[in-house]
Design a protein around this motif. Structure first.
Motif, PDB file in Angstrom:
ATOM      1  N   UNK A  98      -7.703  -0.319 -14.004  1.00  0.00           N
ATOM      2  CA  UNK A  98      -8.734  -0.761 -12.942  1.00  0.00           C
ATOM      3  C   UNK A  98      -8.666   0.118 -11.845  1.00  0.00           C
ATOM      4  N   UNK A  99      -9.977   0.319 -11.296  1.00  0.00           N
ATOM      5  CA  UNK A  99      -9.851   1.257 -10.220  1.00  0.00           C
ATOM      6  C   UNK A  99      -9.522   0.499  -8.872  1.00  0.00           C
ATOM      7  N   UNK A 100      -8.190   0.405  -8.634  1.00  0.00           N
ATOM      8  CA  UNK A 100      -7.606  -0.268  -7.503  1.00  0.00           C
ATOM      9  C   UNK A 100      -6.339   0.860  -7.354  1.00  0.00           C
ATOM     10  N   UNK A 101      -6.195   0.984  -6.029  1.00  0.00           N
ATOM     11  CA  UNK A 101      -5.024   1.691  -5.169  1.00  0.00           C
ATOM     12  C   UNK A 101      -4.832   1.027  -4.016  1.00  0.00           C
ATOM     13  N   UNK A 102      -3.494   1.037  -3.595  1.00  0.00           N
ATOM     14  CA  UNK A 102      -2.888   0.565  -2.405  1.00  0.00           C
ATOM     15  C   UNK A 102      -2.377   1.998  -1.677  1.00  0.00           C
ATOM     16  N   UNK A 103      -2.330   1.833  -0.267  1.00  0.00           N
ATOM     17  CA  UNK A 103      -1.442   2.947   0.315  1.00  0.00           C
ATOM     18  C   UNK A 103      -1.036   2.345   1.736  1.00  0.00           C
ATOM     19  N   UNK A 104      -0.244   2.969   2.261  1.00  0.00           N
ATOM     20  CA  UNK A 104       0.386   2.763   3.632  1.00  0.00           C
ATOM     21  C   UNK A 104       1.228   3.944   3.974  1.00  0.00           C
TER      22      UNK A 104
ATOM     23  N   UNK B  66      -4.010   9.309  -5.225  1.00  0.00           N
ATOM     24  CA  UNK B  66      -4.246   7.813  -5.691  1.00  0.00           C
ATOM     25  C   UNK B  66      -5.683   8.230  -6.515  1.00  0.00           C
ATOM     26  N   UNK B  67      -6.560   8.603  -5.987  1.00  0.00           N
ATOM     27  CA  UNK B  67      -8.024   8.730  -6.941  1.00  0.00           C
ATOM     28  C   UNK B  67      -7.590   9.799  -8.120  1.00  0.00           C
TER      29      UNK B  67
ATOM     30  N   UNK C 199       7.092   4.114  -1.650  1.00  0.00           N
ATOM     31  CA  UNK C 199       6.309   5.178  -1.986  1.00  0.00           C
ATOM     32  C   UNK C 199       5.260   4.904  -0.753  1.00  0.00           C
ATOM     33  N   UNK C 200       4.351   5.647  -0.729  1.00  0.00           N
ATOM     34  CA  UNK C 200       3.098   5.632   0.366  1.00  0.00           C
ATOM     35  C   UNK C 200       1.842   5.198  -0.475  1.00  0.00           C
ATOM     36  N   UNK C 201       1.859   5.181  -1.828  1.00  0.00           N
ATOM     37  CA  UNK C 201       0.740   4.955  -2.499  1.00  0.00           C
ATOM     38  C   UNK C 201       0.974   4.737  -3.936  1.00  0.00           C
ATOM     39  N   UNK C 202       0.055   4.060  -4.460  1.00  0.00           N
ATOM     40  CA  UNK C 202       0.254   3.256  -5.772  1.00  0.00           C
ATOM     41  C   UNK C 202      -1.012   3.065  -6.277  1.00  0.00           C
ATOM     42  N   UNK C 203      -1.703   3.491  -7.524  1.00  0.00           N
ATOM     43  CA  UNK C 203      -2.782   3.221  -8.081  1.00  0.00           C
ATOM     44  C   UNK C 203      -2.225   2.349  -9.284  1.00  0.00           C
TER      45      UNK C 203
ATOM     46  N   UNK D 110      -4.137  13.265   1.853  1.00  0.00           N
ATOM     47  CA  UNK D 110      -3.593  13.751   0.568  1.00  0.00           C
ATOM     48  C   UNK D 110      -3.246  12.612  -0.382  1.00  0.00           C
ATOM     49  N   UNK D 111      -2.858  11.462   0.334  1.00  0.00           N
ATOM     50  CA  UNK D 111      -2.707  10.047  -0.660  1.00  0.00           C
ATOM     51  C   UNK D 111      -3.937   9.822  -1.176  1.00  0.00           C
TER      52      UNK D 111
END
Length: 176
Positions: free
Chosen positions: A56-62, A134-135, A44-48, A129-130
């Protein structure tokens, strides 16, 4: 590092509103590393965090082609939006389903990086968009919330049927 289990709709944990991160410590660093490994493995390109059952309010993206531009967002908030657009969207928590949804072509987010430093990031296109996607997860939302009730129910039924089928297949494997 470990690949975490990604929750699938209609799991109620996907609807939890994530709580702000108060302390950035070694366990959070390990969790961020696990989230990246999970996202890249999915792929994927993002994960919350809520997608792996952590409120928890944490997300990663690439969103990079070569998967070499990782972004960590801790306690993110969108502070500017420009130009509404309709885009095709999918989600690791709603596998094999895609639809058209409303987003903004350009957004600016304020967040903390993995070390707690506050930064602002302006994203366009897929990155914008990502960020929005994620938010939404961190706020307990899914992209399918923008679809009609009928479409959401159809997706829910298909995913539940697929889950039952996987469970039956696992039972058969265990018996043989």
């Amino acid at each position: 590092m470990a690949v975490l289990e990604i929750l699938h709709f209609p799991d109620p944990r996907l609807r939890e509103v994530a709580q702000p991160v108060e302390e950035i410590d070694a366990s959070l660093q390990d969790f961020i590393d696990d989230m990246f490994e999970t996202m890249y493995d999915a792929p994927g390109v993002g994960l919350a965090a809520t997608q792996v059952g952590v409120a928890k309010r944490v997300a990663v993206m690439d969103c990079s082609e070569d998967k070499d531009e990782p972004i960590v967002m801790i306690n993110p908030e969108i502070i500017a939006r420009e130009e509404p657009v309709v885009v095709d969207e999918g989600c690791l928590s709603v596998p094999d389903h895609y639809d058209r949804v409303n987003r903004h072509k350009k957004v600016t987010v304020r967040a903390q990086d993995r070390h707690g430093e506050v930064y602002e990031l302006e994203g366009e296109g897929l990155l914008a968009q990502c960020i929005q996607h994620e938010i939404d997860h961190l706020d307990g939302g899914l992209y399918i919330d923008q679809l009609s009730r009928l479409k959401r129910e159809r997706i829910r039924r298909k995913l539940e049927k697929a889950r039952r089928h996987r469970g039956e297949t696992e039972n058969v494997r265990r018996q043989t």
